[in-house]
Write a protein that holds these residues in place. Structure first.
Motif, PDB file in Angstrom:
ATOM      1  N   LEU A   1       0.867  -1.185   0.000  1.00 45.58           N
ATOM      2  CA  LEU A   1       0.000   0.000   0.000  1.00 45.58           C
ATOM      3  C   LEU A   1       0.899   1.228   0.000  1.00 45.58           C
ATOM      4  O   LEU A   1       1.714   1.405   0.913  1.00 45.58           O
ATOM      5  CB  LEU A   1      -0.870  -0.001   1.259  1.00 45.58           C
ATOM      6  CG  LEU A   1      -2.043  -0.968   1.247  1.00 45.58           C
ATOM      7  CD1 LEU A   1      -2.672  -1.081   2.623  1.00 45.58           C
ATOM      8  CD2 LEU A   1      -3.085  -0.534   0.219  1.00 45.58           C
TER       9      LEU A   1
ATOM     10  N   GLY B   1       4.016  -7.760   9.631  1.00 52.12           N
ATOM     11  CA  GLY B   1       4.316  -7.632   8.199  1.00 52.12           C
ATOM     12  C   GLY B   1       4.326  -6.191   7.715  1.00 52.12           C
ATOM     13  O   GLY B   1       3.587  -5.846   6.800  1.00 52.12           O
TER      14      GLY B   1
ATOM     15  N   GLU C   1       8.634  -8.524  11.092  1.00 51.82           N
ATOM     16  CA  GLU C   1       8.730  -8.679   9.635  1.00 51.82           C
ATOM     17  C   GLU C   1       9.608  -9.884   9.309  1.00 51.82           C
ATOM     18  O   GLU C   1      10.723 -10.011   9.814  1.00 51.82           O
ATOM     19  CB  GLU C   1       9.296  -7.394   9.014  1.00 51.82           C
ATOM     20  CG  GLU C   1       9.632  -7.459   7.534  1.00 51.82           C
ATOM     21  CD  GLU C   1       8.459  -7.905   6.648  1.00 51.82           C
ATOM     22  OE1 GLU C   1       7.430  -7.222   6.618  1.00 51.82           O
ATOM     23  OE2 GLU C   1       8.590  -8.970   5.995  1.00 51.82           O
TER      24      GLU C   1
ATOM     25  N   ASP D   1       9.095 -14.491  12.303  1.00 46.48           N
ATOM     26  CA  ASP D   1       7.839 -15.000  11.747  1.00 46.48           C
ATOM     27  C   ASP D   1       6.743 -14.832  12.799  1.00 46.48           C
ATOM     28  O   ASP D   1       6.859 -15.359  13.907  1.00 46.48           O
ATOM     29  CB  ASP D   1       8.051 -16.489  11.407  1.00 46.48           C
ATOM     30  CG  ASP D   1       6.848 -17.079  10.698  1.00 46.48           C
ATOM     31  OD1 ASP D   1       5.723 -16.568  10.871  1.00 46.48           O
ATOM     32  OD2 ASP D   1       7.042 -18.073   9.972  1.00 46.48           O
TER      33      ASP D   1
ATOM     34  N   ASN E   1      -1.352  -5.879   7.621  1.00 44.92           N
ATOM     35  CA  ASN E   1      -1.768  -6.274   6.275  1.00 44.92           C
ATOM     36  C   ASN E   1      -0.815  -7.382   5.856  1.00 44.92           C
ATOM     37  O   ASN E   1       0.295  -7.124   5.405  1.00 44.92           O
ATOM     38  CB  ASN E   1      -1.677  -5.061   5.330  1.00 44.92           C
ATOM     39  CG  ASN E   1      -1.878  -5.455   3.878  1.00 44.92           C
ATOM     40  OD1 ASN E   1      -2.614  -6.392   3.568  1.00 44.92           O
ATOM     41  ND2 ASN E   1      -1.203  -4.745   2.977  1.00 44.92           N
TER      42      ASN E   1
HETATM   43  N1  SAM Z   1       2.183  -3.991   5.379  1.00 44.69           N
HETATM   44  C1  SAM Z   1       2.791  -3.699   4.091  1.00 44.69           C
HETATM   45  C2  SAM Z   1       1.835  -2.888   3.239  1.00 44.69           C
HETATM   46  O1  SAM Z   1       0.644  -2.843   3.592  1.00 44.69           O
HETATM   47  O2  SAM Z   1       2.272  -2.315   2.237  1.00 44.69           O
HETATM   48  C3  SAM Z   1       3.208  -4.971   3.380  1.00 44.69           C
HETATM   49  C4  SAM Z   1       2.071  -5.894   3.054  1.00 44.69           C
HETATM   50  S1  SAM Z   1       2.528  -7.400   2.266  1.00 44.69           S
HETATM   51  C5  SAM Z   1       0.931  -7.955   1.753  1.00 44.69           C
HETATM   52  C6  SAM Z   1       2.795  -8.538   3.590  1.00 44.69           C
HETATM   53  C7  SAM Z   1       4.040  -8.338   4.426  1.00 44.69           C
HETATM   54  O3  SAM Z   1       4.048  -9.336   5.445  1.00 44.69           O
HETATM   55  C8  SAM Z   1       5.351  -8.487   3.679  1.00 44.69           C
HETATM   56  O4  SAM Z   1       6.233  -7.494   4.089  1.00 44.69           O
HETATM   57  C9  SAM Z   1       5.852  -9.869   4.101  1.00 44.69           C
HETATM   58  O5  SAM Z   1       7.260 -10.006   4.038  1.00 44.69           O
HETATM   59  C10 SAM Z   1       5.340  -9.936   5.526  1.00 44.69           C
HETATM   60  N2  SAM Z   1       5.157 -11.299   6.042  1.00 44.69           N
HETATM   61  C11 SAM Z   1       4.702 -12.372   5.347  1.00 44.69           C
HETATM   62  N3  SAM Z   1       4.613 -13.446   6.141  1.00 44.69           N
HETATM   63  C12 SAM Z   1       5.008 -13.046   7.379  1.00 44.69           C
HETATM   64  C13 SAM Z   1       5.139 -13.708   8.621  1.00 44.69           C
HETATM   65  N4  SAM Z   1       4.832 -14.998   8.756  1.00 44.69           N
HETATM   66  N5  SAM Z   1       5.596 -13.003   9.683  1.00 44.69           N
HETATM   67  C14 SAM Z   1       5.903 -11.685   9.555  1.00 44.69           C
HETATM   68  N6  SAM Z   1       5.799 -11.019   8.387  1.00 44.69           N
HETATM   69  C15 SAM Z   1       5.360 -11.673   7.317  1.00 44.69           C
END
Ligand code: SAM
Length: 345
Positions: free
Chosen positions: A38, A63, A85, A111, A141
């Motif tokens: 976003l 995330g 993250e 994670d 998100n």
């Molecule tokens: N929040 C940001 C935005 O809205 O632009 C990024 C959204 S993107 C859909 C999802 C984010 O979650 C990515 O940065 C990804 O690396 C992170 N992510 C995915 N799986 C995750 C996990 N199990 N634990 C922590 N972060 C995670």
């Protein structure tokens, strides 16, 4: 909700835009990880407003990626922001944000599915379950492949009052695929009424806040996105252990278009299925010809209470597994045993 007209005491200093951050740190979205970002800060502000009043709050963002939502959270003047993250590529960009808000941000490269949330916040924030929610919020998100298993895990934590709910009735504002958002909030009789509706609504007040069209994300996902807000209830609507409720609800929705007694029946071994299903439906006062989506929360509560009583009377009942019985049956040569073919949907 943010108080209209009240200016936040903290604003981030001028920073490169999210688009520039993405370029600067070469943060190309990884499609296989469902990364959709976003970039519109008015939209991220709108998401963050759904979390409620965040001034002086302790917030965990899951995330954060390139940090759009992160900026909106910081601009509400939170006390502390914890960022979890998984993808290391985002950490330098998040560190830049952390420097712009000295002393407020803690970054964890990890994670969220395994991160120990019960240790994430200071102990003094803990509130009694019956009290108002603590000043702790979770916002995120996440990829859809993570947000659904995560909400199931966190609903179990709500039921056990552990994980993020060690601190009390911590509120969550999370995104889901639009259809999942509809399932989470579907009412009795609704087309989207499903296992998720019961599991979420028996433990939380769930609000489908608004839908973000897919075009708002970069790159654009194939689906629209729902922002959903959860506040754990003081008193769950079904007063039984999470795993028992999950088993009853999962069974009931196993055959969506059939009478509910068809799915409920798979709680019992085939040899006593008819008799025990009839007993359960009668004692729970549930019309066996209702379809699963027509069952109300109080129907499910009655079904779980009576099933619990039956499990207490027969200690082997709860471990009975319909699929296991099916598998065993299929291994036997034809016509050596049961004649009925169990139909699956
Ligand atoms: N929040 C940001 C935005 O809205 O632009 C990024 C959204 S993107 C859909 C999802 C984010 O979650 C990515 O940065 C990804 O690396 C992170 N992510 C995915 N799986 C995750 C996990 N199990 N634990 C922590 N972060 C995670």
């Amino acid at each position: 909700m943010a108080v209209p007209g009240k200016a936040a005491a903290f604003r981030l200093p001028p920073l490169p835009t999210i688009r520039e951050i993405i370029k600067l740190f070469r943060l190309r979205a990884q499609k296989q990880l469902s990364q959709n970002f976003l970039l519109d800060l008015q939209l991220t502000d709108k998401i963050v407003r759904q979390a409620g009043e965040l001034t002086n709050a302790h917030v965990c963002e899951v995330g954060p990626g390139p940090g759009g939502i992160t900026r909106s959270i910081l601009n509400t003047d939170v006390a502390q922001l914890l960022l979890v993250e998984k993808d290391a590529r985002f950490i330098p960009g998040l560190q830049m944000l952390s420097e712009a808000a000295p002393g407020k941000v803690r970054i964890v490269h990890g994670d969220i599915l395994t991160y120990k949330m019960e240790k994430a916040f200071p102990k003094y924030l803990k509130k009694k379950w019956e009290d108002e929610p603590p000043n702790i919020h979770i916002v995120g998100n996440l990829p859809f492949s993570v947000s659904t298993p995560l909400i199931i895990k966190w609903l179990e934590n709500v039921s056990n009052r552990d994980g993020p709910f060690f601190y009390g009735r911590t509120q969550m504002t999370l995104t889901f695929q639009k259809e999942v958002g509809e399932r989470l909030t579907a009412k009795t009789g609704g087309k989207q009424r499903s296992r998720l509706s019961i599991m979420a609504q028996h433990l939380c007040s769930v609000e489908n806040c608004f839908v973000i069209p897919g075009q708002a994300f970069v790159p654009q996902p194939e689906v629209d996105v729902a922002v959903v807000h959860f506040t754990p209830l003081v008193q769950p609507k079904i007063q039984q252990p999470f795993k028992l409720v999950e088993k009853v609800v999962q069974s009931a929705f196993q055959f969506r278009r059939k009478y509910c007694c068809r799915g409920i029946g798979i709680l019992f071994p085939e040899s006593e299925r008819l008799k025990k299903t009839e007993q359960l439906m009668m004692e729970a006062d549930v019309d066996p010809t209702l379809r699963p989506f027509q069952l109300s929360m109080s129907h499910f509560s009655n079904l779980c209470n009576v099933y619990r009583k039956m499990c207490d009377e027969d200690p082997n009942l709860f471990t009975y597994n319909y699929r296991e019985e099916l598998r065993q049956k299929k291994r036997l040569p034809k016509n050596t045993s049961h004649s009925e073919e169990i139909e699956e949907e």
